[in-house]
Motif scaffolding. Structure first.
Motif, PDB file in Angstrom:
ATOM      1  N   UNK A  15      88.549  36.252 -42.058  1.00  0.00           N
ATOM      2  CA  UNK A  15      89.391  36.840 -43.106  1.00  0.00           C
ATOM      3  C   UNK A  15      89.309  36.013 -44.383  1.00  0.00           C
ATOM      4  N   UNK A  16      89.381  34.702 -44.239  1.00  0.00           N
ATOM      5  CA  UNK A  16      89.324  33.823 -45.405  1.00  0.00           C
ATOM      6  C   UNK A  16      88.007  33.990 -46.150  1.00  0.00           C
ATOM      7  N   UNK A  17      86.890  34.021 -45.414  1.00  0.00           N
ATOM      8  CA  UNK A  17      85.579  34.161 -46.059  1.00  0.00           C
ATOM      9  C   UNK A  17      85.469  35.483 -46.804  1.00  0.00           C
ATOM     10  N   UNK A  18      85.971  36.548 -46.194  1.00  0.00           N
ATOM     11  CA  UNK A  18      85.915  37.858 -46.836  1.00  0.00           C
ATOM     12  C   UNK A  18      86.732  37.876 -48.130  1.00  0.00           C
ATOM     13  N   UNK A  19      87.931  37.307 -48.070  1.00  0.00           N
ATOM     14  CA  UNK A  19      88.782  37.287 -49.255  1.00  0.00           C
ATOM     15  C   UNK A  19      88.227  36.365 -50.335  1.00  0.00           C
ATOM     16  N   UNK A  20      87.701  35.216 -49.928  1.00  0.00           N
ATOM     17  CA  UNK A  20      87.105  34.303 -50.907  1.00  0.00           C
ATOM     18  C   UNK A  20      85.990  34.997 -51.674  1.00  0.00           C
ATOM     19  N   UNK A  21      85.143  35.699 -50.958  1.00  0.00           N
ATOM     20  CA  UNK A  21      84.026  36.402 -51.597  1.00  0.00           C
ATOM     21  C   UNK A  21      84.542  37.474 -52.559  1.00  0.00           C
ATOM     22  N   UNK A  22      85.505  38.277 -52.104  1.00  0.00           N
ATOM     23  CA  UNK A  22      86.014  39.375 -52.916  1.00  0.00           C
ATOM     24  C   UNK A  22      86.735  38.875 -54.166  1.00  0.00           C
ATOM     25  N   UNK A  23      87.544  37.831 -54.012  1.00  0.00           N
ATOM     26  CA  UNK A  23      88.316  37.309 -55.139  1.00  0.00           C
ATOM     27  C   UNK A  23      87.433  36.581 -56.147  1.00  0.00           C
ATOM     28  N   UNK A  24      86.479  35.811 -55.642  1.00  0.00           N
ATOM     29  CA  UNK A  24      85.599  35.073 -56.543  1.00  0.00           C
ATOM     30  C   UNK A  24      84.664  35.996 -57.315  1.00  0.00           C
ATOM     31  N   UNK A  25      84.350  37.143 -56.747  1.00  0.00           N
ATOM     32  CA  UNK A  25      83.544  38.134 -57.467  1.00  0.00           C
ATOM     33  C   UNK A  25      84.256  38.626 -58.721  1.00  0.00           C
ATOM     34  N   UNK A  26      85.575  38.542 -58.720  1.00  0.00           N
ATOM     35  CA  UNK A  26      86.349  38.959 -59.889  1.00  0.00           C
ATOM     36  C   UNK A  26      86.389  37.875 -60.969  1.00  0.00           C
ATOM     37  N   UNK A  27      85.794  36.720 -60.669  1.00  0.00           N
ATOM     38  CA  UNK A  27      85.804  35.622 -61.626  1.00  0.00           C
ATOM     39  C   UNK A  27      86.993  34.698 -61.488  1.00  0.00           C
ATOM     40  N   UNK A  28      87.792  34.921 -60.431  1.00  0.00           N
ATOM     41  CA  UNK A  28      88.970  34.080 -60.220  1.00  0.00           C
ATOM     42  C   UNK A  28      88.594  32.804 -59.467  1.00  0.00           C
ATOM     43  N   UNK A  29      89.298  31.723 -59.775  1.00  0.00           N
ATOM     44  CA  UNK A  29      89.092  30.453 -59.083  1.00  0.00           C
ATOM     45  C   UNK A  29      89.990  30.433 -57.849  1.00  0.00           C
ATOM     46  N   UNK A  30      89.397  30.256 -56.684  1.00  0.00           N
ATOM     47  CA  UNK A  30      90.163  30.334 -55.444  1.00  0.00           C
ATOM     48  C   UNK A  30      90.055  29.020 -54.679  1.00  0.00           C
ATOM     49  N   UNK A  31      91.210  28.466 -54.347  1.00  0.00           N
ATOM     50  CA  UNK A  31      91.273  27.290 -53.483  1.00  0.00           C
ATOM     51  C   UNK A  31      91.784  27.737 -52.126  1.00  0.00           C
ATOM     52  N   UNK A  32      91.144  27.251 -51.052  1.00  0.00           N
ATOM     53  CA  UNK A  32      91.468  27.730 -49.714  1.00  0.00           C
ATOM     54  C   UNK A  32      92.054  26.609 -48.859  1.00  0.00           C
ATOM     55  N   UNK A  33      93.163  26.902 -48.201  1.00  0.00           N
ATOM     56  CA  UNK A  33      93.783  25.979 -47.250  1.00  0.00           C
ATOM     57  C   UNK A  33      94.017  26.715 -45.933  1.00  0.00           C
ATOM     58  N   UNK A  34      93.968  25.977 -44.844  1.00  0.00           N
ATOM     59  CA  UNK A  34      94.216  26.580 -43.532  1.00  0.00           C
ATOM     60  C   UNK A  34      95.554  26.170 -42.936  1.00  0.00           C
ATOM     61  N   UNK A  35      96.219  25.200 -43.539  1.00  0.00           N
ATOM     62  CA  UNK A  35      97.493  24.704 -43.027  1.00  0.00           C
ATOM     63  C   UNK A  35      98.579  24.805 -44.100  1.00  0.00           C
ATOM     64  N   UNK A  36      99.824  24.993 -43.657  1.00  0.00           N
ATOM     65  CA  UNK A  36     100.940  25.094 -44.594  1.00  0.00           C
ATOM     66  C   UNK A  36     101.130  23.795 -45.377  1.00  0.00           C
ATOM     67  N   UNK A  37     100.991  22.657 -44.699  1.00  0.00           N
ATOM     68  CA  UNK A  37     101.208  21.385 -45.389  1.00  0.00           C
ATOM     69  C   UNK A  37     100.158  21.150 -46.471  1.00  0.00           C
ATOM     70  N   UNK A  38      98.925  21.587 -46.226  1.00  0.00           N
ATOM     71  CA  UNK A  38      97.882  21.451 -47.241  1.00  0.00           C
ATOM     72  C   UNK A  38      98.141  22.390 -48.412  1.00  0.00           C
ATOM     73  N   UNK A  39      98.659  23.576 -48.115  1.00  0.00           N
ATOM     74  CA  UNK A  39      98.981  24.535 -49.179  1.00  0.00           C
ATOM     75  C   UNK A  39     100.092  23.988 -50.074  1.00  0.00           C
ATOM     76  N   UNK A  40     101.112  23.380 -49.463  1.00  0.00           N
ATOM     77  CA  UNK A  40     102.209  22.818 -50.254  1.00  0.00           C
ATOM     78  C   UNK A  40     101.725  21.669 -51.125  1.00  0.00           C
ATOM     79  N   UNK A  41     100.824  20.856 -50.599  1.00  0.00           N
ATOM     80  CA  UNK A  41     100.260  19.762 -51.396  1.00  0.00           C
ATOM     81  C   UNK A  41      99.451  20.316 -52.561  1.00  0.00           C
TER      82      UNK A  41
END
Length: 226
Positions: A15-41
């Motif tokens: 799911x993450x790979x699919x969304x990263x590809x779709x969002x980045x195609x729009x020219x948006x900068x996407x940062x990906x985290x797999x854990x809640x604590x990493x997202x909060x940081x």
């Protein structure tokens, strides 16, 4: 701002790979985290324009993370959930989510929904303060800079709100410490320097060309709206 920054908190690789590809195609900068604590940081270090948040993260509930986020920020949030239960959807919206998508979903639908959220949030914020870079929505305890809601800690919010209340006035460290209220009891004046440093970093993430918080050596800090 065309290169919107998006934080994606999703632990399922496909799911993450699919969304990263779709969002980045729009020219948006996407940062990906797999854990809640990493997202909060990541939210604290570099506030994005949008958080796409999976409810079922391995280390914590996405709803719990959303609840903590809403204590200090109105950052737009889209929830991803594998649960079709209406209770989860309603709870997410009550906690302050802007939208939700139930898995499985079409990446094109997610992109369309993301585009709609960004369109709603950015122009409206800019219009709220047409004559300046800052917009302080005191009732919501929210401060926007150049149209973007800042992800501030409670102490950072109080310091910036104090500076915003009297643009151009120089506040001593002691005065800013007083603005922290209960938080001041265990603080020292140099703690203000730490908050100012953090605030400047967050403001630079939005507009790297500006430094509206001015240091007056031997006196304190002031905010210049320009």
């Amino acid at each position: 701002m065309s290169a919107y920054r998006i934080l994606l908190a999703e632990d399922e690789p496909a799911i993450a790979d699919t969304l990263l590809y779709a969002l980045q195609r729009e020219g948006w900068q996407v940062r990906h985290c797999t854990l809640a604590r990493d997202a909060e940081a990541a939210l604290a270090a570099e506030p994005p324009q949008l958080l796409i948040l999976d409810i079922g993260l391995p280390d914590d509930s996405g709803l719990a993370l959303l609840g903590r986020l809403r204590r200090y920020s109105e950052l737009p949030v889209m929830l991803l959930t594998a649960r079709a239960d209406e209770v989860d959807r309603v709870l997410g919206l009550e906690l302050g989510a802007d939208d939700y998508v139930v898995k499985p979903f079409s990446p094109r639908e997610v992109v369309a929904r993301v585009r709609a959220i960004l369109k709603r949030s950015q122009p409206a914020a800019a219009a709220a303060n047409p004559g300046g870079l800052f917009c302080h929505e005191a009732a919501a305890r929210r401060i926007r800079f150049a149209g973007q809601a800042l992800a501030l800690t409670p102490s950072e919010y109080r310091v910036l709100a104090t500076l915003l209340a009297r643009p151009g006035q120089v506040f001593s460290r002691s005065q800013l410490l007083d603005a922290l209220g209960e938080a001041a009891e265990d603080s020292f004046e140099r703690t203000i320097d730490s908050h100012i440093k953090s605030l400047r970093a967050k403001l630079r993430q939005v507009r790297a060309d500006l430094d509206p918080i001015v240091t007056h050596r031997g006196f304190g800090y002031a905010l210049e709206q320009g």
